[in-house]
Design a protein around this motif. Structure first.
Motif, PDB file in Angstrom:
ATOM      1  N   GLY A 109       0.814  -1.208   0.000  1.00 38.27           N
ATOM      2  CA  GLY A 109       0.000   0.000   0.000  1.00 38.27           C
ATOM      3  C   GLY A 109       0.847   1.256   0.000  1.00 38.27           C
ATOM      4  O   GLY A 109       0.543   2.220  -0.719  1.00 38.27           O
ATOM      5  N   ILE A 110       1.920   1.262   0.778  1.00 43.46           N
ATOM      6  CA  ILE A 110       2.810   2.431   0.824  1.00 43.46           C
ATOM      7  C   ILE A 110       3.494   2.628  -0.524  1.00 43.46           C
ATOM      8  O   ILE A 110       3.613   3.756  -1.015  1.00 43.46           O
ATOM      9  N   VAL A 111       3.928   1.539  -1.148  1.00 44.81           N
ATOM     10  CA  VAL A 111       4.551   1.640  -2.472  1.00 44.81           C
ATOM     11  C   VAL A 111       3.562   2.214  -3.485  1.00 44.81           C
ATOM     12  O   VAL A 111       3.896   3.131  -4.245  1.00 44.81           O
ATOM     13  N   LEU A 112       2.342   1.700  -3.489  1.00 45.20           N
ATOM     14  CA  LEU A 112       1.327   2.231  -4.406  1.00 45.20           C
ATOM     15  C   LEU A 112       1.007   3.692  -4.105  1.00 45.20           C
ATOM     16  O   LEU A 112       0.815   4.495  -5.020  1.00 45.20           O
ATOM     17  N   LEU A 113       0.966   4.040  -2.827  1.00 43.91           N
ATOM     18  CA  LEU A 113       0.700   5.421  -2.435  1.00 43.91           C
ATOM     19  C   LEU A 113       1.791   6.347  -2.966  1.00 43.91           C
ATOM     20  O   LEU A 113       1.489   7.401  -3.549  1.00 43.91           O
ATOM     21  N   LEU A 114       3.035   5.963  -2.811  1.00 43.86           N
ATOM     22  CA  LEU A 114       4.141   6.789  -3.297  1.00 43.86           C
ATOM     23  C   LEU A 114       4.127   6.891  -4.826  1.00 43.86           C
ATOM     24  O   LEU A 114       4.397   7.962  -5.378  1.00 43.86           O
ATOM     25  N   MET A 115       3.790   5.804  -5.488  1.00 37.71           N
ATOM     26  CA  MET A 115       3.711   5.844  -6.949  1.00 37.71           C
ATOM     27  C   MET A 115       2.593   6.791  -7.397  1.00 37.71           C
ATOM     28  O   MET A 115       2.779   7.587  -8.320  1.00 37.71           O
ATOM     29  N   GLY A 116       1.451   6.722  -6.749  1.00 36.28           N
ATOM     30  CA  GLY A 116       0.336   7.596  -7.103  1.00 36.28           C
ATOM     31  C   GLY A 116       0.641   9.057  -6.847  1.00 36.28           C
ATOM     32  O   GLY A 116       0.329   9.925  -7.668  1.00 36.28           O
ATOM     33  N   ILE A 117       1.260   9.340  -5.704  1.00 37.07           N
ATOM     34  CA  ILE A 117       1.643  10.719  -5.387  1.00 37.07           C
ATOM     35  C   ILE A 117       2.638  11.238  -6.412  1.00 37.07           C
ATOM     36  O   ILE A 117       2.562  12.397  -6.837  1.00 37.07           O
ATOM     37  N   SER A 118       3.556  10.384  -6.853  1.00 38.18           N
ATOM     38  CA  SER A 118       4.547  10.784  -7.853  1.00 38.18           C
ATOM     39  C   SER A 118       3.887  11.204  -9.154  1.00 38.18           C
ATOM     40  O   SER A 118       4.226  12.241  -9.736  1.00 38.18           O
ATOM     41  N   LEU A 145      -4.437  13.690 -18.446  1.00 40.53           N
ATOM     42  CA  LEU A 145      -5.648  13.098 -17.882  1.00 40.53           C
ATOM     43  C   LEU A 145      -5.546  11.585 -17.645  1.00 40.53           C
ATOM     44  O   LEU A 145      -5.893  11.122 -16.556  1.00 40.53           O
ATOM     45  N   PRO A 146      -5.037  10.775 -18.590  1.00 40.12           N
ATOM     46  CA  PRO A 146      -4.924   9.338 -18.302  1.00 40.12           C
ATOM     47  C   PRO A 146      -4.004   9.050 -17.124  1.00 40.12           C
ATOM     48  O   PRO A 146      -4.273   8.157 -16.318  1.00 40.12           O
ATOM     49  N   GLN A 147      -2.923   9.798 -17.006  1.00 35.31           N
ATOM     50  CA  GLN A 147      -1.999   9.586 -15.897  1.00 35.31           C
ATOM     51  C   GLN A 147      -2.620  10.000 -14.573  1.00 35.31           C
ATOM     52  O   GLN A 147      -2.425   9.346 -13.555  1.00 35.31           O
ATOM     53  N   VAL A 148      -3.399  11.066 -14.584  1.00 39.24           N
ATOM     54  CA  VAL A 148      -4.063  11.508 -13.358  1.00 39.24           C
ATOM     55  C   VAL A 148      -5.103  10.470 -12.934  1.00 39.24           C
ATOM     56  O   VAL A 148      -5.195  10.123 -11.743  1.00 39.24           O
ATOM     57  N   ILE A 149      -5.860   9.955 -13.875  1.00 43.11           N
ATOM     58  CA  ILE A 149      -6.858   8.928 -13.548  1.00 43.11           C
ATOM     59  C   ILE A 149      -6.179   7.688 -12.989  1.00 43.11           C
ATOM     60  O   ILE A 149      -6.610   7.125 -11.972  1.00 43.11           O
ATOM     61  N   MET A 150      -5.082   7.258 -13.611  1.00 42.94           N
ATOM     62  CA  MET A 150      -4.347   6.091 -13.120  1.00 42.94           C
ATOM     63  C   MET A 150      -3.790   6.344 -11.725  1.00 42.94           C
ATOM     64  O   MET A 150      -3.820   5.461 -10.867  1.00 42.94           O
ATOM     65  N   ALA A 151      -3.306   7.541 -11.482  1.00 46.58           N
ATOM     66  CA  ALA A 151      -2.771   7.868 -10.166  1.00 46.58           C
ATOM     67  C   ALA A 151      -3.866   7.827  -9.105  1.00 46.58           C
ATOM     68  O   ALA A 151      -3.644   7.335  -7.992  1.00 46.58           O
ATOM     69  N   LEU A 155      -3.870   5.371  -5.949  1.00 47.04           N
ATOM     70  CA  LEU A 155      -4.005   5.916  -4.590  1.00 47.04           C
ATOM     71  C   LEU A 155      -5.171   5.270  -3.843  1.00 47.04           C
ATOM     72  O   LEU A 155      -5.058   4.929  -2.664  1.00 47.04           O
ATOM     73  N   CYS A 156      -6.292   5.103  -4.508  1.00 45.36           N
ATOM     74  CA  CYS A 156      -7.444   4.450  -3.862  1.00 45.36           C
ATOM     75  C   CYS A 156      -7.113   3.011  -3.489  1.00 45.36           C
ATOM     76  O   CYS A 156      -7.467   2.546  -2.398  1.00 45.36           O
ATOM     77  N   ALA A 157      -6.438   2.292  -4.388  1.00 45.77           N
ATOM     78  CA  ALA A 157      -6.042   0.912  -4.091  1.00 45.77           C
ATOM     79  C   ALA A 157      -5.071   0.873  -2.917  1.00 45.77           C
ATOM     80  O   ALA A 157      -5.166   0.006  -2.042  1.00 45.77           O
ATOM     81  N   ALA A 158      -4.146   1.814  -2.868  1.00 41.42           N
ATOM     82  CA  ALA A 158      -3.177   1.860  -1.774  1.00 41.42           C
ATOM     83  C   ALA A 158      -3.864   2.114  -0.439  1.00 41.42           C
ATOM     84  O   ALA A 158      -3.577   1.442   0.566  1.00 41.42           O
TER      85      ALA A 158
END
Length: 183
Positions: A109-118, A145-151, A155-158
């Motif tokens: 979750g922390i890894v996904l959170l950091l990736m999303g924040i990035s 927009l696609p990158q923001v949606i993916m982020a 973030l939600c998954a994290a």
């Protein structure tokens, strides 16, 4: 299956991650390495994570290159003992209902959170850079927009993975108490 292959073709195929292993007859290892290398490159290009390309891709490339040449230098008996299996098979048990432990859920979750924040940070910086140029901001928004949606999805998954289910805390406390009593 023999490992005494042509030296030129071994060198040639070893330059592409996974192709050398496939040339040596280890198709599962080759497909796994090739998928990891090109999958990482595609993900990094799509999400604009050049750091991922600079860090992970050279490691996978070097591993594949030297692994191919080590396979070629083995004796026939050693090579015959090599199992053709995906490199992650030793770490994942496919026979059981696979779930994250609480520790691994938090780490993942922390890894996904950091990736999303990035991804959100880069998109925000790009948008702020075009703040005073209105036509440019629309172009940048449509590009990001696609990158923001993916982020946002990442973030939600994290956050979902990091949140403890209500029943798990009580179960883990009961398991700890049972283990302490057994000792």
């Amino acid at each position: 299956m023999t490992n005494k292959k042509n030296a030129f073709f071994t060198l040639f195929f070893s330059c592409c991650p996974g192709a050398g292993e496939m040339y040596m007859g280890l198709y599962k290892q080759g497909i796994g390495l090739m998928g990891l290398f090109f999958g990482t490159a595609a993900l990094a290009a799509w999400l604009r994570w050049e750091e991922l390309l600079l860090f992970l891709c050279p490691i996978v490339w070097c591993y594949s290159f030297f692994h191919t040449h080590n396979l070629r230098r083995m004796t026939e008996e050693e090579f015959a003992a090599v199992e053709d299996k995906f490199f992650f098979e030793d770490y994942v048990d496919w026979e059981r209902d696979w779930q994250f432990t609480a520790k691994h859920r938090r780490i993942f979750g922390i890894v996904l959170l950091l990736m999303g924040i990035s991804v959100l940070w880069r998109a925000a910086l790009n948008l702020v850079g075009y703040y005073f140029n209105l036509p440019g901001i629309f172009w940048e928004l449509s590009r990001c927009l696609p990158q923001v949606i993916m982020a946002v999805v990442v973030l939600c998954a994290a956050l979902h993975l990091m949140r403890e289910p209500k029943g798990d805390e009580e179960e883990s406390m009961e398991e700890d108490a049972e283990e302490a009593e057994a000792v």
